[in-house]
Structure formats: structure tokens, C-alpha cells
Design an enzyme around this catalytic site. Structure first.
Site, PDB file in Angstrom:
ATOM      1  N   HIS A 162       0.833  -1.200   0.000  1.00 14.73           N
ATOM      2  CA  HIS A 162       0.000   0.000   0.000  1.00 14.73           C
ATOM      3  C   HIS A 162       0.875   1.261   0.000  1.00 14.73           C
ATOM      4  CE1 HIS A 162      -3.101   2.881   0.912  1.00 14.73           C
ATOM      5  NE2 HIS A 162      -2.378   3.302   1.932  1.00 14.73           N
ATOM      6  N   HIS A 167       0.875   4.753  -2.492  1.00 14.12           N
ATOM      7  CA  HIS A 167       1.309   6.145  -2.298  1.00 14.12           C
ATOM      8  C   HIS A 167       2.538   6.492  -3.118  1.00 14.12           C
ATOM      9  CE1 HIS A 167      -1.479   7.476   0.785  1.00 14.12           C
ATOM     10  NE2 HIS A 167      -1.398   6.266   1.300  1.00 14.12           N
ATOM     11  N   GLU A 208      -6.702   8.656  -0.692  1.00 15.23           N
ATOM     12  CA  GLU A 208      -6.731   7.214  -0.410  1.00 15.23           C
ATOM     13  C   GLU A 208      -7.725   6.468  -1.304  1.00 15.23           C
ATOM     14  OE1 GLU A 208      -4.692   5.569   1.403  1.00 15.23           O
ATOM     15  OE2 GLU A 208      -3.920   6.894   2.963  1.00 15.23           O
ATOM     16  N   SER A 227      -3.481   0.166  -4.799  1.00 10.89           N
ATOM     17  CA  SER A 227      -2.625  -0.867  -4.232  1.00 10.89           C
ATOM     18  C   SER A 227      -3.397  -2.137  -3.896  1.00 10.89           C
ATOM     19  CB  SER A 227      -1.943  -0.343  -2.969  1.00 10.89           C
ATOM     20  OG  SER A 227      -2.908   0.073  -2.023  1.00 10.89           O
TER      21      SER A 227
HETATM   22 FE   LIG Z   1      -2.564   5.272   2.754  1.00  9.84          FE
END
Ligand SMILES: [Fe+2]
Length: 284
Positions: A162, A167, A208, A227
Site C-alpha cells: 500500500h 502512495h 486514499e 494498491s
Molecule cells: Fe494510505
């Protein structure tokens, strides 16, 4: 990193100095002693890290490397089809290795010429103020463990995949790296916990789990979607609400399953302008 405390397995240090990650009873690794021991060791390495030191070197096991390779086999065609163009450009620009897990310092070195963001290790939850505040200085707190190999599709816990694949590709872009930085500037201005909570929810529903209309299609840019090669398939079936910062900042969300509600900006520029305005104005 996801920002809610409940997302993280608590990390405790005993009187004897032993570091333990407290996995919930229904965590996929709860009954896997090797996995538990691994999580403890990786958390201990982050806790022992001092600012200015190289990030802890984790000698990833074959099983962990295989999780990374599996994600890289599954994700790219999906991202190509479903993610915004700028993220797709970032995948080429960042050039993460797909056959082995990079260390955090390698990720930082790859980001340096692109946007200057760098990664520092986190054992688990980082307090909201510290996590967001450091973004102003282009510092990103990242876990280093991997999800349990039984469930490579999705993890409610923010693992290395993730942090780095989600990110990292946002932090490699001009637009999203700047929005991360602006979130940090805003967080450092906010005194009230309620305001910080509002900001964290806006961050959740945008950086997010945000989606946006691009080329007349609904495309994803949120790190949590990018992700999760399970979630990226199903997000078009979520309830898609019109972009509304006020609602995003107050709506409660459930992290234990794929997100049932997403907010879609009408255009890429609208999303960028509105988030920029929000981060500029919040707390003033
Ligand atoms: Fe995050």
C-alpha cells in the site's frame, strides 16, 4: 498510510523490551506463528530506527518476495485500464523493481529527482499530527511488513505494498505529490483535533480512495484503490457520489471491506482545484 488508528494492529513493547504486534483474532496471520514473529521483528526494527539513520534493511523472505511479485503480475494491466493518466506516467517514471522488494531508501532515491519525497520507517500507527505534518517536509511514514500471503488481494492494514505501490506512485507525480505536501501544510496549521479529523477524512476519500472522471470514464487515483488488486476491480460498483468536500469530511467509513461509497470529481482539474482550495483554506 491509512490514517485511522483502528486500521493498525497495535504495537507494544514489554518490560523485557520485546516488541509485539497485536494481531486481531480474525487477522489472516493470527494463527501463523512465523508470520507473527516476522511482524514483531519488522516492527522492532522500525522502533529501533533513529532519524538520520538509513531505513532498516529488511531481508525479505521468499514468501514475502512472492507476494510482491504476485501483486506486480496482477496490478499493472488493471492500473493501465482504470487509473488516471498521471499515475500511469508515474509507474514508468518511478521504475520500481517488480521482481524484488525495494528498501525504503531505494524508494526515496527514486523519488528524489522526481519530487523530493522520501520514506521513513513506521512500526505501525503514526499519530495523525506527525503523519500529516511531515508531509509538508516531503517525508512519508511507511510500514515495512507485507500482508499475509493467504490474502494478497486486499489488506485493511497499510502494508509496504500500500505504502510503496499505492502512495509511492502518487508521490512520484507532480500533482499528487503536491497535494500530499499541501495536506501537510494544512495539518500543521490546524489546532483543533476536530479540524484534523475532518482533513483526514477528506484525505481518505480523495488521496486514499478517490475517483475522477477522465476521458469520460471513471478512473481511480486513490492509493488504497491503486494498491489493492481486488478493490480496483470492484470500485466501479461502489455507490459513487458527486464530489462534495463537506460530505467527505464528515462521512464515517468502514475499513474492513471494500469501500461502499466513493466520491467522484467531475474532472481531474476540478479535483485538483478543490483539494488545493480546501488545503489552503481549512483552519483559516
Ligand atoms: Fe494510505
Amino acid at each position: 498510510m491509512f490514517e485511522e488508528g483502528q486500521l493498525y494492529s497495535p504495537v507494544t513493547t514489554g518490560d523485557d523490551g520485546e516488541v509485539t504486534v497485536q494481531l486481531a483474532h480474525d487477522h489472516p496471520g493470527a494463527n501463523d506463528p512465523d508470520y507473527r514473529q516476522r511482524r514483531n521483528a519488522i516492527a522492532a526494527a522500525a522502533l529501533a530506527w533513529d532519524r538520520g539513520d538509513p531505513a532498516p534493511h529488511i531481508d525479505y523472505t521468499d514468501a514475502e518476495q512472492e507476494v510482491w511479485r504476485t501483486v506486480w503480475r496482477e496490478l499493472p494491466p488493471k492500473i493501465e485500464r482504470l487509473a488516471v493518466h498521471e499515475v500511469n506516467d508515474a509507474i514508468a517514471a518511478l521504475g520500481l523493481p517488480r521482481d524484488r522488494i525495494p528498501g525504503l531508501d531505494e524508494v526515496s532515491a527514486r523519488l528524489a529527482p522526481l519530487t523530493g519525497f522520501r520514506y521513513v520507517p513506521a512500526a505501525g500507527l503514526v499519530p495523525l499530527r506527525e503523519f500529516y505534518g511531515s508531509l509538508e517536509h516531503r517525508v512519508f511514514h511507511s510500514t515495512q511488513y507485507l500482508r499475509h500471503p493467504a490474502v494478497p488481494l486486499y489488506t485493511p492494514e497499510p502494508d509496504l505494498i500500500h505504502e510503496v505501490i499505492g502512495h509511492g506512485h502518487l508521490l512520484a507525480t507532480p500533482t499528487f505529490s503536491d497535494l500530499h505536501r499541501r495536506a501537510g501544510v494544512a495539518a500543521n496549521r490546524l489546532r483543533e483535533e476536530d479540524s484534523l479529523r475532518f482533513l483526514s477524512k477528506v484525505f481518505w476519500f480523495s488521496l486514499e480512495f478517490g475517483v475522477v472522471v477522465e476521458d469520460e470514464e471513471l478512473r481511480a487515483y486513490g492509493a488504497g484503490i491503486l494498491s489493492s488488486y481486488g478493490e480496483i476491480d470492484v470500485y466501479p460498483r461502489a455507490e459513487i457520489r458527486p464530489w462534495d468536500i463537506g460530505q467527505m469530511g464528515t462521512l464515517d467509513y468502514d475499513i474492513t471491506r471494500y469501500q461502499p461509497v466513493l466520491f467522484a470529481a467531475a474532472s481531474f482539474n476540478r479535483m485538483v482545484d478543490d483539494l488545493t482550495d480546501f488545503f489552503e483554506s481549512v483552519g483559516r
